[in-house]
Motif scaffolding. Structure first.
Motif, PDB file in Angstrom:
ATOM      1  N   LYS A 243      -1.741  10.096  -9.164  1.00  0.00           N
ATOM      2  CA  LYS A 243      -1.504  11.010 -10.278  1.00  0.00           C
ATOM      3  C   LYS A 243      -2.255  12.306  -9.999  1.00  0.00           C
ATOM      4  N   PRO A 244      -1.544  13.398  -9.796  1.00  0.00           N
ATOM      5  CA  PRO A 244      -2.232  14.659  -9.481  1.00  0.00           C
ATOM      6  C   PRO A 244      -3.211  15.105 -10.559  1.00  0.00           C
ATOM      7  N   GLY A 245      -2.998  14.661 -11.809  1.00  0.00           N
ATOM      8  CA  GLY A 245      -3.880  15.089 -12.894  1.00  0.00           C
ATOM      9  C   GLY A 245      -3.465  16.401 -13.506  1.00  0.00           C
ATOM     10  N   LYS A 246      -2.487  17.040 -12.896  1.00  0.00           N
ATOM     11  CA  LYS A 246      -1.911  18.281 -13.406  1.00  0.00           C
ATOM     12  C   LYS A 246      -0.547  18.419 -12.747  1.00  0.00           C
ATOM     13  N   GLY A 247       0.091  19.542 -12.899  1.00  0.00           N
ATOM     14  CA  GLY A 247       1.422  19.701 -12.333  1.00  0.00           C
ATOM     15  C   GLY A 247       1.437  19.429 -10.839  1.00  0.00           C
ATOM     16  N   ILE A 248       2.505  18.804 -10.361  1.00  0.00           N
ATOM     17  CA  ILE A 248       2.580  18.374  -8.971  1.00  0.00           C
ATOM     18  C   ILE A 248       2.362  19.519  -7.996  1.00  0.00           C
ATOM     19  N   ALA A 249       2.731  20.727  -8.344  1.00  0.00           N
ATOM     20  CA  ALA A 249       2.663  21.842  -7.390  1.00  0.00           C
ATOM     21  C   ALA A 249       1.543  22.826  -7.704  1.00  0.00           C
ATOM     22  N   THR A 250       0.582  22.402  -8.534  1.00  0.00           N
ATOM     23  CA  THR A 250      -0.473  23.333  -8.933  1.00  0.00           C
ATOM     24  C   THR A 250      -1.693  23.269  -8.019  1.00  0.00           C
TER      25      THR A 250
ATOM     26  N   SER B 184      -0.665   1.552   0.324  1.00  0.00           N
ATOM     27  CA  SER B 184       0.708   1.832  -0.088  1.00  0.00           C
ATOM     28  C   SER B 184       0.614   2.608  -1.398  1.00  0.00           C
ATOM     29  N   TYR B 185       1.538   3.556  -1.615  1.00  0.00           N
ATOM     30  CA  TYR B 185       1.345   4.418  -2.775  1.00  0.00           C
ATOM     31  C   TYR B 185       2.668   4.939  -3.337  1.00  0.00           C
ATOM     32  N   GLY B 186       2.633   5.159  -4.646  1.00  0.00           N
ATOM     33  CA  GLY B 186       3.688   5.883  -5.341  1.00  0.00           C
ATOM     34  C   GLY B 186       3.093   7.178  -5.849  1.00  0.00           C
ATOM     35  N   ILE B 187       3.941   8.155  -6.126  1.00  0.00           N
ATOM     36  CA  ILE B 187       3.451   9.483  -6.515  1.00  0.00           C
ATOM     37  C   ILE B 187       4.122   9.930  -7.813  1.00  0.00           C
ATOM     38  N   GLN B 188       3.298  10.334  -8.779  1.00  0.00           N
ATOM     39  CA  GLN B 188       3.831  10.880 -10.027  1.00  0.00           C
ATOM     40  C   GLN B 188       4.165  12.352  -9.828  1.00  0.00           C
ATOM     41  N   LEU B 189       5.357  12.742 -10.289  1.00  0.00           N
ATOM     42  CA  LEU B 189       5.845  14.107 -10.079  1.00  0.00           C
ATOM     43  C   LEU B 189       5.827  14.938 -11.358  1.00  0.00           C
ATOM     44  N   ILE B 190       4.988  14.577 -12.282  1.00  0.00           N
ATOM     45  CA  ILE B 190       5.014  15.188 -13.606  1.00  0.00           C
ATOM     46  C   ILE B 190       4.806  16.703 -13.540  1.00  0.00           C
TER      47      ILE B 190
ATOM     48  N   LYS C 237       3.877   5.965   6.561  1.00  0.00           N
ATOM     49  CA  LYS C 237       4.509   4.675   6.293  1.00  0.00           C
ATOM     50  C   LYS C 237       4.084   4.060   4.962  1.00  0.00           C
ATOM     51  N   GLY C 238       3.020   4.608   4.333  1.00  0.00           N
ATOM     52  CA  GLY C 238       2.535   4.030   3.081  1.00  0.00           C
ATOM     53  C   GLY C 238       3.313   4.446   1.846  1.00  0.00           C
ATOM     54  N   LEU C 239       4.126   5.499   1.933  1.00  0.00           N
ATOM     55  CA  LEU C 239       4.889   5.964   0.769  1.00  0.00           C
ATOM     56  C   LEU C 239       5.909   4.912   0.355  1.00  0.00           C
ATOM     57  N   ARG C 240       5.962   4.647  -0.957  1.00  0.00           N
ATOM     58  CA  ARG C 240       6.918   3.655  -1.469  1.00  0.00           C
ATOM     59  C   ARG C 240       7.862   4.218  -2.540  1.00  0.00           C
ATOM     60  N   TYR C 241       7.398   5.125  -3.381  1.00  0.00           N
ATOM     61  CA  TYR C 241       8.258   5.590  -4.474  1.00  0.00           C
ATOM     62  C   TYR C 241       7.699   6.864  -5.092  1.00  0.00           C
ATOM     63  N   PHE C 242       8.579   7.571  -5.818  1.00  0.00           N
ATOM     64  CA  PHE C 242       8.206   8.698  -6.677  1.00  0.00           C
ATOM     65  C   PHE C 242       8.500   8.294  -8.125  1.00  0.00           C
ATOM     66  N   ALA C 243       7.770   8.910  -9.061  1.00  0.00           N
ATOM     67  CA  ALA C 243       7.943   8.496 -10.462  1.00  0.00           C
ATOM     68  C   ALA C 243       7.712   9.655 -11.420  1.00  0.00           C
ATOM     69  N   ASP C 244       8.370   9.562 -12.556  1.00  0.00           N
ATOM     70  CA  ASP C 244       8.053  10.302 -13.781  1.00  0.00           C
ATOM     71  C   ASP C 244       8.017  11.819 -13.665  1.00  0.00           C
ATOM     72  N   PRO C 245       9.090  12.452 -13.239  1.00  0.00           N
ATOM     73  CA  PRO C 245       9.099  13.916 -13.194  1.00  0.00           C
ATOM     74  C   PRO C 245       9.081  14.557 -14.578  1.00  0.00           C
TER      75      PRO C 245
ATOM     76  N   ALA D  26      12.237  12.546   0.571  1.00  0.00           N
ATOM     77  CA  ALA D  26      12.054  11.246   1.210  1.00  0.00           C
ATOM     78  C   ALA D  26      12.969  10.239   0.531  1.00  0.00           C
ATOM     79  N   ASP D  27      13.674   9.453   1.325  1.00  0.00           N
ATOM     80  CA  ASP D  27      14.610   8.470   0.783  1.00  0.00           C
ATOM     81  C   ASP D  27      13.865   7.204   0.387  1.00  0.00           C
ATOM     82  N   VAL D  28      13.152   7.309  -0.750  1.00  0.00           N
ATOM     83  CA  VAL D  28      12.445   6.168  -1.331  1.00  0.00           C
ATOM     84  C   VAL D  28      12.880   6.060  -2.791  1.00  0.00           C
ATOM     85  N   PRO D  29      12.626   4.923  -3.430  1.00  0.00           N
ATOM     86  CA  PRO D  29      13.028   4.797  -4.835  1.00  0.00           C
ATOM     87  C   PRO D  29      12.389   5.849  -5.733  1.00  0.00           C
ATOM     88  N   VAL D  30      13.146   6.286  -6.732  1.00  0.00           N
ATOM     89  CA  VAL D  30      12.646   7.179  -7.778  1.00  0.00           C
ATOM     90  C   VAL D  30      12.773   6.431  -9.097  1.00  0.00           C
TER      91      VAL D  30
END
Length: 690
Positions: free
Chosen positions: A96-103, A122-128, A247-255, A373-377
């Motif tokens: 969780k970036p804790g703020k906007g993904i691109a800030t 292994s990790y997922g990334i929040q895109l909020i 190789k650890g990336l698994r998914y993106f979430a919650d834009p 990246a072609d991973v689950p969203v």
């Protein structure tokens, strides 16, 4: 032998055709080293990664490197924290970036990704997005926002929290004729509505607050996705395509937020953003050949809007069968008569709103998988809504339940399971758990939460915010993960579900003693009349001779008798199915438990148990006796009662019930309001009369 071989080939061909026709969520991710990772979501809602189940047991992790990129020590602090996590057995994180993904600087984000890869996470990334535009508009809920019983010219006071302006309409309570229409503003939610009546007839004020819907953890809501989508997509893509994922990336979430929903006032809001109106107008132009056709469908009297976008600003003054038969044009401050009973305004508005939100959720996932990246969203959602029920293999790939406490597990995770099971494709199901302080001080409490979520289909668990790393709860969480990840029974488990129509407010989601879950489904249904000792329904998706009739006993298990020429199929809540054959007289015996059973093989119109018929006959006889005591001529009713009993003896249960029930209702109507009536006969006390 030849025939058997031919049949086998046909079966194999049929299986192949079915496999090809059923869409599957899948993809191939190529990491920064050029290695390909094949993934798919199986029919048990499990993410299969490189041929093995991937079930994350993750802590949410907000790197200091992203919050304070200028501090060179931040990355060392993050490394120490991650090494602590790894030491207690946690190898999955939800970034969780804790703020906007691109800030944060891209270099800082890359540092964090490289650190996760180095330590083997292994990790997922929040895109909020950091500052989503809140949903704003007029809330149309005449059942909630009204003042009844106005009979004098006295000002009316309103206190509507978080509202700075509103439209109010004063109308005659009986005729619905509009007497006064105006707008009002307030700085603190206190409104005064002047009332001027020419006559002392009863009036009503219906008001339409202009609200800003702010999302909270307890009541998540969707932002103004129409206004934000292009910005969110472009920011995320331009930023993420500069990052190299390993190789650890698994998914993106919650834009679009920590969790999204259409709940509370958002269900009845008409958004007013320019982008919403533009897109709604474009949608209307595609649905209707010309504006005249739309005007006829909307039943707005003596008015044709000049454009579809203008029409998109209309506010109907009714909703869900209540309100006033007018349409208000906000843009030009004009009111028009409308035929609310036939108008398609609400139907069109809801249709557009839901299809457009669903399209945005799916489009964002598609573009991320294609460009980054072609991973689950996945999206974290709350509530049962067709918006979150996928209709194709395209778009988002998973749903997460937002769990805020133990009491929210069954309703929130149950809704996710219902939508997942009834989607065109089986999405990955995970759960995001937001524990209260010291909620998991007992191992059994934590295990119970995880077990219940797994029982509702979850194949991934995120603790957000993370618990203290060296706490007992963190260690228990790690132990549970170690026991579960390699357990094929755990990863291959699929819940057993019995559905009831979501419109039935008397039922609620729960786990039955048999282990099955009783959950709402987005399908209309109708109640089945089963007397005072049983209850039941049918789902509209299963009408016909092979429909399922769901029924259960309201108190103790009982045996009922139904007339049928053929055997009936009876499925218990445990999933056990058996045929119940008729005897020589055509009577089928069925054991009805306090948990729902499903009977198939008979049209619902013919499913009349003899016990229900007998109760109807007894009630009819009791009503006749009351009428006789009041010196009412009951000769014709006595004759009808004899006919009902005769039909009963001939096993013509359907006619016997119709005759006795309808005649009883007629006689009760005649006696209505008279003294000495037994209230139990009239459904005022005792069992329900559905």
């Amino acid at each position: 032998m030849l025939k058997q071989k031919t049949n086998t080939i046909c079966i194999l061909i049929l299986i192949t055709i079915i496999a090809v026709c059923v869409p599957v969520i899948s993809g191939t991710y190529k990491d920064s080293d050029g290695n390909s990772h094949v993934w798919r979501v199986d029919e048990k809602f499990t993410l299969q990664w490189d041929g093995a189940p991937y079930v994350p047991f993750a802590f949410a992790f907000t790197p200091k490197t992203l919050l304070d990129a200028q501090n060179p020590e931040s990355i060392n602090l993050d490394k120490a924290a991650l090494e602590e996590l790894k030491a207690v057995g946690i190898t999955d994180v939800f970034l969780k970036p804790g703020k906007g993904i691109a800030t944060s600087p891209v270099e800082a984000f890359q540092q964090v990704i490289d650190l996760l890869e180095e330590l083997g996470f292994s990790y997922g990334i929040q895109l909020i997005d950091s500052q989503p535009t809140p949903l704003q508009g007029y809330v149309v809920d005449p059942s909630k926002y009204r003042i009844d019983g106005i009979t004098s010219s006295e000002d009316q006071s309103l206190n509507v929290q978080n509202v700075h302006s509103l439209i109010y309409a004063l109308a005659d309570s009986k005729s619905g004729k509009l007497k006064q229409l105006s707008r009002s503003k307030s700085a603190n939610g206190e409104f005064t509505i002047p009332i001027a009546l020419g006559a002392k007839t009863e009036h009503v004020v219906i008001f339409f607050p202009y609200k800003t819907i702010t999302a909270t953890t307890a009541e998540p809501n969707i932002p103004d996705i129409w206004a934000d989508y292009d910005k969110m997509r472009d920011i995320a893509i331009s930023y993420l395509e500069l990052v190299k994922f390993g190789k650890g990336l698994r998914y993106f979430a919650d834009p679009f937020g920590d969790a999204i929903a259409l709940s509370g006032d958002a269900v009845d809001i008409i958004p007013t953003s320019e982008r919403f109106r533009f897109e709604y107008g474009a949608w209307l132009s595609k649905k209707y050949k010309n504006i005249n056709t739309m005007s006829k469908a909307w039943c707005v009297d003596k008015y044709n809007p000049e454009s579809y976008t203008e029409a998109a600003s209309f506010i109907p003054f009714w909703n869900k069968g209540r309100g006033l038969k007018y349409v208000y044009d906000v843009a030009v401050d004009k009111i028009y008569d409308a035929d609310a009973n036939r108008s398609k305004i609400w139907e069109d508005l809801i249709n557009f709103r839901e299809t457009s939100i669903k399209a945005y959720l799916g489009d964002f996932a598609d573009v991320i998988r294609k460009e980054v990246a072609d991973v689950p969203v996945i999206h974290t959602v709350n509530g049962l809504n067709s918006v979150f029920q996928s209709a194709s293999a395209d778009g988002y790939n998973g749903l997460a339940a937002s769990i805020i406490d133990s009491s929210s597990i069954t309703p929130r995770a149950g809704m996710i399971l219902s939508m997942a099971e009834n989607s065109a494709t089986k999405p990955w199901i995970i759960s995001k758990i937001t524990p209260k302080a010291d909620e998991f001080t007992q191992k059994d409490t934590l295990y119970s939460v995880l077990n219940n979520l797994h029982g509702l289909g979850s194949k991934g668990f995120i603790i957000d915010p993370q618990m203290p790393i060296n706490s007992d709860a963190s260690k228990w969480f790690s132990e549970y993960a170690a026991l579960s990840r390699s357990d094929s029974v755990f990863t291959g488990y699929a819940p057993r579900v019995i559905y009831y129509p979501s419109t039935d407010e008397k039922l609620e989601p729960k786990k039955l003693a048999s282990g099955a879950w009783w959950l709402p489904i987005l399908v209309d249904g109708r109640n089945v009349h089963l007397g005072s000792t049983m209850s039941g329904y049918v789902l509209d998706s299963s009408v016909g001779p092979d429909n399922g009739i769901y029924l259960w006993s309201l108190k103790d298990p009982q045996r009922i008798h139904v007339y049928s020429k053929t055997a009936l199929s009876v499925t218990k809540a445990s999933g056990e199915t058996a045929d119940a054959a008729p005897n020589k007289k055509g009577i089928v015996e069925i054991d009805v438990d306090t948990e729902p059973i499903v009977v198939r093989g008979i049209p619902v119109e013919l499913f009349i148990p003899s016990e229900v018929v007998q109760e109807a006959i007894d009630n009819f006889a009791a009503t006749i006796k009351i009428a006789e005591g009041m010196r009412i001529d009951t000769g014709s009713y006595q004759q009808t009662l004899k006919q009902a009993k005769a039909f009963m003896e001939k096993n013509n249960f359907t006619t016997a019930f119709q005759v006795s029930y309808q005649s009883n209702e007629e006689l009760k109507h005649r006696l209505k309001g008279m003294e000495g009536i037994n209230p139990a006969v009239f459904g005022i006390e005792g069992g329900s009369d559905k």
